[in-house]
Design an enzyme around this catalytic site. Structure first.
Site, short mmCIF file in Angstrom:
data_model
loop_
_atom_site.label_atom_id
_atom_site.label_comp_id
_atom_site.label_asym_id
_atom_site.label_seq_id
_atom_site.Cartn_x
_atom_site.Cartn_y
_atom_site.Cartn_z
N SER A 1 0.79 -1.23 0.00
CA SER A 1 0.00 0.00 0.00
C SER A 1 0.83 1.28 0.00
CB SER A 1 -0.96 0.02 1.19
OG SER A 1 -0.26 0.22 2.39
N LYS B 1 0.72 5.04 6.53
CA LYS B 1 0.06 5.79 5.46
C LYS B 1 0.62 7.21 5.42
CE LYS B 1 -2.78 2.34 4.83
NZ LYS B 1 -2.50 1.38 3.80
#
Length: 160
Positions: free
Chosen positions: A55, A98
């Site tokens: 990710s 993230k």
């Protein structure tokens, strides 16, 4: 008399040498304790994190090892572009890494291959490919940030 005096001098030298030895031992012990305290504090202030999944590619590869500031981040606000590690709200045993995209009070929308914050497209040179989904618009609540993985099309993040 001189033999008594010589024995006294030898005894004094032994006591002085013994006292000097213990001063050195105490000084070294203090030094070791100082270093140990710093090691423990740094260990508590910084942790390690292993990236799991794709990710955050291309910025962070799967299985990349990160050293993460776990204390000092509470002393400053987040900024757009910061890469953060946090516990997944629906399962606190899972940690995610993230990128901060939007701050409290800002409106986020994903459309036409871009992420828009308050109506302006973000410049994101770290992305490999444009976003292939549509999302929002939504306002980021107070006390929260909006985060996305750099591999936007394969990331479980705030848009999910």
């Amino acid at each position: 008399m001189s033999s008594g005096s010589a024995e006294g001098e030898v005894g004094l030298a032994r006591r002085t040498a013994g006292a000097s030895f213990w001063r050195v031992v105490v000084a070294e012990a203090r030094h070791v304790m100082f270093v140990l305290v710093w090691v423990v504090l740094l260990n508590r202030a910084f942790g390690t994190f292993v990236v799991e999944g794709a990710s955050m590619e291309p910025t962070l590869a799967n299985r990349a090892l990160l050293i993460v500031d776990t204390v000092f981040t509470t002393l400053r606000p987040f900024h757009r572009g910061d890469v953060v590690v946090f516990r997944y709200p629906r399962n606190p045993n899972v940690e995610y890494v993230k990128r901060v995209i939007a701050l409290p009070g800002e409106t986020v929308m994903v459309a036409h291959g871009y992420v828009f914050v308050d109506g302006s497209p973000l410049e994101e040179p770290y992305l490999r490919e444009p976003v292939r989904y549509f999302w929002g618009p939504a306002k980021v609540p107070d006390g929260s940030v909006f985060v996305l993985g750099d591999n936007r099309n394969s990331s479980s993040d705030s848009h999910v």
